[in-house]
Motif scaffolding. Sequence first.
Motif, short mmCIF file in Angstrom:
data_model
loop_
_atom_site.label_atom_id
_atom_site.label_comp_id
_atom_site.label_asym_id
_atom_site.label_seq_id
_atom_site.Cartn_x
_atom_site.Cartn_y
_atom_site.Cartn_z
N GLN A 97 -10.57 -24.69 72.60
CA GLN A 97 -11.86 -24.88 71.95
C GLN A 97 -11.74 -25.89 70.80
O GLN A 97 -12.59 -26.76 70.63
N GLN A 98 -10.66 -25.78 70.05
CA GLN A 98 -10.42 -26.72 68.96
C GLN A 98 -10.21 -28.14 69.49
O GLN A 98 -10.73 -29.11 68.93
N ARG A 155 -1.97 -25.40 66.73
CA ARG A 155 -3.37 -25.52 66.30
C ARG A 155 -3.45 -26.09 64.89
O ARG A 155 -4.29 -26.95 64.59
N GLU A 204 2.81 -16.92 70.75
CA GLU A 204 1.52 -16.92 70.06
C GLU A 204 1.62 -17.67 68.74
O GLU A 204 0.71 -18.43 68.37
N ASP A 260 -5.01 -29.70 63.76
CA ASP A 260 -6.03 -29.77 62.73
C ASP A 260 -5.63 -30.79 61.66
O ASP A 260 -6.46 -31.60 61.22
N TYR A 310 -5.58 -15.56 74.03
CA TYR A 310 -6.59 -15.78 73.00
C TYR A 310 -6.26 -17.04 72.18
O TYR A 310 -7.14 -17.86 71.92
N GLN A 311 -4.99 -17.21 71.79
CA GLN A 311 -4.59 -18.38 71.01
C GLN A 311 -4.78 -19.67 71.81
O GLN A 311 -5.21 -20.69 71.29
N ARG A 331 -0.33 -21.05 67.57
CA ARG A 331 -1.03 -21.06 66.27
C ARG A 331 -0.53 -22.24 65.42
O ARG A 331 -1.33 -22.95 64.79
N GLN A 387 -6.98 -20.11 74.24
CA GLN A 387 -8.42 -20.37 74.32
C GLN A 387 -8.95 -20.97 73.02
O GLN A 387 -9.78 -21.88 73.04
N MET A 388 -8.47 -20.45 71.90
CA MET A 388 -8.89 -21.00 70.61
C MET A 388 -8.40 -22.45 70.44
O MET A 388 -9.13 -23.30 69.93
#
Length: 192
Positions: free
Chosen positions: A140-141, A21, A14, A25, A133-134, A18, A136-137
């Motif tokens: 989405q990002q 991600r 996880e 970004d 969840y991570q 993260r 999926q996020m």
Amino acid sequence: MRPEVINLPCNSEEEEVRTLREIHDTLCDVAAQVDAVYGLPMLGCLSTHLFNCITVLNLLLSITLEYQGSAGAEMEGLAMLAIVWALFYFGGFLAVTWSCSTVASECCRTADLVLKALLRPPRNTTTDTELWYQLQMFLQQLLHRRPRFTACGFFVIDLTNIPSMVAAAVSYLVVIAQASAKEEFPEENEAR
């Protein structure tokens, strides 16, 4: 050649997602800054290469139409030089377009990989739920924040610009050929 896999210093999957991600970004921020700084120079580069390519092809067309027959052999060297310059300018246009398009396609490839990771059904553990969840996020990002490069905001620079450039050059050359044909045979045009 693909880059090597980087081992992230994380305690769990996880945390790795993260961290990915956050890296994505940051890369999108860098791509946006590059686009903001180099948008106008890329517009100038692409438009200059397109203009020069059309100009050289116009020279080639003029040589071909004007010097047919015995004088054409003397102009063959100039015609070959015009072809080389046209390929050079097209290569410059292709280099800028290809590099910008590659960045966007790699982002799409990352989204495909995350989608494949989400196909695995989660086990009902808290760790798997958090990883799910991570992911999926992250997906989405990836879908909402894609790096792209524009020519000062006028158009997105990608490989779809290549057919547009070819169509513009061919259209221009057809118009020039028609105009020169009207100048050569004005009496035929007046009879119509």
